[in-house]
Design a protein around this motif. Sequence first.
Motif, PDB file in Angstrom:
ATOM      1  N   ARG A 187     -13.022   0.774   0.313  1.00 52.00           N
ATOM      2  CA  ARG A 187     -11.733   1.521  -0.659  1.00 52.00           C
ATOM      3  C   ARG A 187     -12.162   2.818  -0.682  1.00 52.00           C
ATOM      4  O   ARG A 187     -13.198   3.313  -0.635  1.00 52.00           O
ATOM      5  N   ASN A 216       0.856  -1.186  -0.072  1.00 56.50           N
ATOM      6  CA  ASN A 216       0.063  -0.135  -0.040  1.00 56.50           C
ATOM      7  C   ASN A 216       0.828   1.316  -0.216  1.00 56.50           C
ATOM      8  O   ASN A 216       0.423   2.246  -0.676  1.00 56.50           O
ATOM      9  N   TYR A 267      -0.048   3.729  -2.987  1.00 49.91           N
ATOM     10  CA  TYR A 267      -0.723   5.046  -2.834  1.00 49.91           C
ATOM     11  C   TYR A 267       0.368   6.132  -2.851  1.00 49.91           C
ATOM     12  O   TYR A 267       0.096   6.974  -1.838  1.00 49.91           O
ATOM     13  N   THR A 321      -8.237  -4.375  -3.924  1.00 48.89           N
ATOM     14  CA  THR A 321      -9.818  -5.353  -3.595  1.00 48.89           C
ATOM     15  C   THR A 321     -10.419  -4.792  -2.162  1.00 48.89           C
ATOM     16  O   THR A 321     -11.375  -5.114  -1.889  1.00 48.89           O
ATOM     17  N   ASP A 349       4.979   6.499   4.548  1.00 48.23           N
ATOM     18  CA  ASP A 349       5.283   6.759   2.963  1.00 48.23           C
ATOM     19  C   ASP A 349       5.189   8.277   3.326  1.00 48.23           C
ATOM     20  O   ASP A 349       4.198   8.848   4.115  1.00 48.23           O
ATOM     21  N   LEU A 408      -6.173  -4.102   4.336  1.00 44.67           N
ATOM     22  CA  LEU A 408      -5.967  -3.653   5.657  1.00 44.67           C
ATOM     23  C   LEU A 408      -6.886  -4.514   6.722  1.00 44.67           C
ATOM     24  O   LEU A 408      -6.615  -4.665   7.617  1.00 44.67           O
TER      25      LEU A 408
HETATM   26  P1  ADP Z   1      -7.054  -1.987  -1.221  1.00 46.62           P
HETATM   27  O1  ADP Z   1      -5.543  -1.509  -1.245  1.00 46.62           O
HETATM   28  O2  ADP Z   1      -6.816  -3.228  -2.075  1.00 46.62           O
HETATM   29  O3  ADP Z   1      -7.920  -0.818  -1.899  1.00 46.62           O
HETATM   30  P2  ADP Z   1      -6.534  -1.890   1.770  1.00 46.62           P
HETATM   31  O4  ADP Z   1      -7.789  -2.507   2.516  1.00 46.62           O
HETATM   32  O5  ADP Z   1      -5.301  -2.409   1.534  1.00 46.62           O
HETATM   33  O6  ADP Z   1      -7.288  -2.170   0.204  1.00 46.62           O
HETATM   34  O7  ADP Z   1      -6.777  -0.385   1.793  1.00 46.62           O
HETATM   35  C1  ADP Z   1      -7.916   0.287   1.941  1.00 46.62           C
HETATM   36  C2  ADP Z   1      -8.093   1.827   1.401  1.00 46.62           C
HETATM   37  O8  ADP Z   1      -7.041   2.568   2.431  1.00 46.62           O
HETATM   38  C3  ADP Z   1      -7.303   1.824   0.113  1.00 46.62           C
HETATM   39  O9  ADP Z   1      -8.492   1.677  -0.923  1.00 46.62           O
HETATM   40  C4  ADP Z   1      -6.841   3.175   0.290  1.00 46.62           C
HETATM   41  O10 ADP Z   1      -7.879   4.058   0.007  1.00 46.62           O
HETATM   42  C5  ADP Z   1      -6.603   3.298   1.656  1.00 46.62           C
HETATM   43  N1  ADP Z   1      -5.071   3.187   1.886  1.00 46.62           N
HETATM   44  C6  ADP Z   1      -4.525   2.123   2.582  1.00 46.62           C
HETATM   45  N2  ADP Z   1      -3.122   2.256   2.632  1.00 46.62           N
HETATM   46  C7  ADP Z   1      -2.924   3.469   2.047  1.00 46.62           C
HETATM   47  C8  ADP Z   1      -1.676   4.448   2.117  1.00 46.62           C
HETATM   48  N3  ADP Z   1      -0.425   3.860   2.577  1.00 46.62           N
HETATM   49  N4  ADP Z   1      -1.863   5.837   1.570  1.00 46.62           N
HETATM   50  C9  ADP Z   1      -3.045   6.265   1.529  1.00 46.62           C
HETATM   51  N5  ADP Z   1      -4.136   5.297   1.458  1.00 46.62           N
HETATM   52  C10 ADP Z   1      -4.257   4.266   1.731  1.00 46.62           C
END
Ligand code: ADP
Length: 387
Positions: free
Chosen positions: A323, A274, A278, A333, A304, A337
């Motif tokens: 998401r 992630n 992102y 997906t 990050d 997280l």
């Molecule tokens: P995915 O990455 O598959 O969409 P995650 O459950 O990993 O699903 O993350 C959920 C949401 O949290 C992501 O869609 C994103 O919007 C946000 N997110 C996660 N990690 C980060 C990050 N490091 N920086 C910004 N937004 C993040």
Amino acid sequence: MNTLVDFFSKLFDTSDWPPRWYCGNWTDFHGWLYLFSDLTIWAAYMAIPLVLIRFIIVKKGVPLIRVFWLFGAFILLCGFTHLLDATMFYWPAYRFNAVIRFLTGVVSIATVIALIRYFDEAVGLRTSQEYNMELRIRQQVEQELRRSNEELQQFAYVASHDLQSPLKTIENYLKLFEAKYGEGLDENGHRIIDTTTAAAGRMRGLINDLLDFSRVGNSIEFETFQLDELVSEICDELQNDIAQTEATIDVPALPQLTAHRIDMKRLFQNLITNALKYHKPGVAPEVKLSFRDEAGLYLFSISDNGIGIEKTYFDRIFLIFQRLHGRGEYPGTGIGLATCKKIVEIYGGKIWVESTVGEGSTFYFTLPKMINPLRYYAQENQLHSVG
Ligand code: ADP
């Protein structure tokens, strides 16, 4: 004032009264009955506070302890007035007796006030019967919750596992169709096949993530491993993404851990992926891992310099399928997280995020140094696939 001084200076003076035996006409029987009864009452009144004190010592954390102490003092003083009544037959210290009775009166009133004041609180205290009943209800609810949780996990596992096989068939037949009839198809036909293949690919990703999610907690095979090695293994696997985005990943010396290695890999992998994914358009991701050794636990963080997250979504992003971006913007997906949260919590830790939009995010999580495998329940042998 003089009266008081005179009174207290003669507190134990008995010269103004004859002993009670010589006051009126007592028969032996009447006098001894009086004496015996008063002494019996005194003995009983002495025993009650002793039992109370023992109760307070044995049963630590007794509620309304001040009322207990007051009640004990009240009983003790009542007993003392009976002892004095008995001694008056030989030692007519009427002044001292009056003082003790006055004290008893004050403590009695204080006890009554305390009892009235704490009445509601005392009514609210559970009896052992009520407590057992509550415990039984709680155990039933917990059992029900565990059962429905296991059922849900089982459903997620079986559904995602069994969906893989028809999906493989769809993908294979699409390939076959294109190979066999591709030449005869126009541009529109090819686009339809491409879109269907991409959708099948996304579904494969979703099923795999869902399977990973449902697998968390399925195995109790713990091993001891170096986290440094695990993270460098993840970085090797992410080499393409790192090279493409020109990312830098800063990893400090990490501790050794005893846990289910695959769970730990999923946890670090999801967070690092992630952090790379992102990133701000045109800005190379700078990812930094850190860890602190705190009493009884390790605190890890992965930060990050990416797009950041609005504060209102800090909790929501840890829910499954949540998401913040469309598929066109960032692929995913919405399970990563949720999987991290499930892993961290099953090990007895916590996970949270701090972030500023446009500046970056830091994901924190804690893990106990000594992970208790009992928290970790195996359910693999309960799973049955229909395929
Ligand atoms: P995915 O990455 O598959 O969409 P995650 O459950 O990993 O699903 O993350 C959920 C949401 O949290 C992501 O869609 C994103 O919007 C946000 N997110 C996660 N990690 C980060 C990050 N490091 N920086 C910004 N937004 C993040």
